[in-house]
Design an enzyme around this catalytic site. Structure first.
Site, PDB file in Angstrom:
ATOM      1  N   ASP A 177       0.692  -0.988  -0.051  1.00 34.42           N
ATOM      2  CA  ASP A 177      -0.122  -0.042   0.088  1.00 34.42           C
ATOM      3  C   ASP A 177       0.733   1.275   0.011  1.00 34.42           C
ATOM      4  OD1 ASP A 177       0.820  -0.570   2.504  1.00 34.42           O
ATOM      5  OD2 ASP A 177      -1.061  -0.940   3.520  1.00 34.42           O
ATOM      6  N   ASN A 215      -7.785  -3.536  14.565  1.00 30.81           N
ATOM      7  CA  ASN A 215      -9.274  -3.777  14.117  1.00 30.81           C
ATOM      8  C   ASN A 215      -9.243  -4.792  13.131  1.00 30.81           C
ATOM      9  OD1 ASN A 215      -8.148  -2.559  11.692  1.00 30.81           O
ATOM     10  ND2 ASN A 215      -9.815  -0.838  11.611  1.00 30.81           N
ATOM     11  N   HIS A 237      -7.590  -5.046  10.188  1.00 29.97           N
ATOM     12  CA  HIS A 237      -7.295  -4.821   8.840  1.00 29.97           C
ATOM     13  C   HIS A 237      -6.029  -5.527   8.471  1.00 29.97           C
ATOM     14  CE1 HIS A 237      -5.013  -0.636   9.901  1.00 29.97           C
ATOM     15  NE2 HIS A 237      -3.957  -1.681   9.669  1.00 29.97           N
ATOM     16  N   GLU A 277      -9.958  -2.162   5.419  1.00 28.92           N
ATOM     17  CA  GLU A 277     -10.692  -2.014   6.673  1.00 28.92           C
ATOM     18  C   GLU A 277     -11.934  -2.822   6.733  1.00 28.92           C
ATOM     19  OE1 GLU A 277      -9.147  -0.156   8.725  1.00 28.92           O
ATOM     20  OE2 GLU A 277      -8.067   1.361   7.714  1.00 28.92           O
TER      21      GLU A 277
HETATM   22  C1  F6R Z   1       1.508  -1.774   6.267  1.00 27.18           C
HETATM   23  C2  F6R Z   1       0.184  -2.302   6.527  1.00 27.18           C
HETATM   24  C3  F6R Z   1      -0.610  -2.328   7.727  1.00 27.18           C
HETATM   25  C4  F6R Z   1      -0.070  -2.618   8.682  1.00 27.18           C
HETATM   26  C5  F6R Z   1      -0.836  -2.700  10.053  1.00 27.18           C
HETATM   27  C6  F6R Z   1      -0.045  -2.804  11.150  1.00 27.18           C
HETATM   28  O1  F6R Z   1       1.959  -1.911   4.891  1.00 27.18           O
HETATM   29  O2  F6R Z   1      -0.721  -2.420   5.342  1.00 27.18           O
HETATM   30  O3  F6R Z   1      -1.915  -3.059   7.427  1.00 27.18           O
HETATM   31  O4  F6R Z   1       0.604  -3.911   8.447  1.00 27.18           O
HETATM   32  O5  F6R Z   1      -1.719  -1.521  10.124  1.00 27.18           O
HETATM   33  O6  F6R Z   1       0.802  -1.825  11.505  1.00 27.18           O
HETATM   34  P1  F6R Z   1       1.883  -1.894  12.429  1.00 27.18           P
HETATM   35  O7  F6R Z   1       2.979  -2.804  12.131  1.00 27.18           O
HETATM   36  O8  F6R Z   1       2.682  -0.379  12.567  1.00 27.18           O
HETATM   37  O9  F6R Z   1       1.382  -2.077  13.940  1.00 27.18           O
END
Ligand code: F6R
Length: 240
Positions: free
Chosen positions: A67, A135, A137, A142
């Site tokens: 992303d 959450n 995701h 989401e």
């Molecule tokens: C990152 C991504 C997000 C993260 C997720 C966890 O490319 O796609 O889905 O993997 O938000 O983030 P952290 O590792 O910062 O807790």
């Protein structure tokens, strides 16, 4: 889903490195799906350290990131392109021309999504690395994202904006929209490695592993993947 519980973040990163290294040992021209966020930073450090110490080459490797924020250029220090260079690509010998990520400045978002989907379709990933949101995701998918969605643009939820604000000077600077691979692109990878660290992930990890497969918890789709490995530290795995 294969589940590995690590005693702490260091062990989680080491075990994740072992999974990644096995893919690279088997195929030095592997196609890696990569993620940003805090969780994979330890793994990326281990990959860089291994490259320094053993000389493992990434010249044949290609990488696809999940992303990217809409509106940020590759040299903006909050962009995910920049994150990948800083945390991994500049520390190994990967060819930057073989590192793909959505273009945050693409003039027509729909065309950028089509371009990325076409690239993904013709370049099957050997492994897709994921983190998980509190959450549930995965990437920026989401709760409520249909499972058959491919790369698309999302309006980030307030929860995700707040979680990401720690990387910005002020919450007002956090972009409100992002490009993201969809659940369908993620599931197309041959193997999935999902990492979870910290107590704030415990509910999401529980739902992903033990809950019903539901679009309300995007990570639960991974129960349907034939080759998915979860590595969680004790805090994130507390409810399993
Ligand atoms: C990152 C991504 C997000 C993260 C997720 C966890 O490319 O796609 O889905 O993997 O938000 O983030 P952290 O590792 O910062 O807790």
């Amino acid at each position: 889903m294969k589940i590995i519980i690590a005693k702490d973040y260091e062990e989680l990163s080491q075990k994740a490195f072992e999974v990644m290294a096995a893919v690279l040992d088997q195929n030095p021209n592997a196609v890696l799906g990569l993620a940003t966020g805090s969780t994979p930073v330890g793994l990326y450090e281990k990959m860089a350290e291994d490259h320094r110490k053993t000389g493992r080459s990434y010249k044949g490797v290609s990488a696809f990131n999940l992303d990217e924020y809409v509106g940020l250029s590759a040299d903006n220090d909050q962009s995910y392109r920049y994150f990948m260079r800083k945390n991994l690509f500049d520390k190994i010998d990967i060819d930057l021309n073989k590192t793909e990520i959505e273009n945050g400045l693409a003039p027509v978002a729909e065309e950028e999504c089509l371009r990325y989907n076409a690239l993904l379709a013709k370049t099957p990933r050997d492994i897709q690395l994921l983190g998980i949101g509190a959450n549930g995701h995965i990437a920026f998918n989401e709760p409520g994202t249909p499972f058959d969605t491919e790369t698309h643009v999302v309006d980030l939820t307030q929860n995700t904006i707040e979680m990401n604000a720690r990387f910005f000077k002020d919450i007002s600077e956090v972009p409100r929209r992002a490009f993201t691979m969809g659940p369908k692109n993620i599931m197309d990878a041959r193997r999935i490695l999902i990492l979870a660290s910290g107590a704030n992930k415990a509910d999401a990890v529980y739902g992903m592993v033990k809950g019903t497969v539901t679009e309300d918890l995007p990570a639960s789709i991974l129960q349907r993947h034939p080759d998915c490995v979860l590595i969680a530290d004790k805090e994130a795995a507390a409810r399993l």
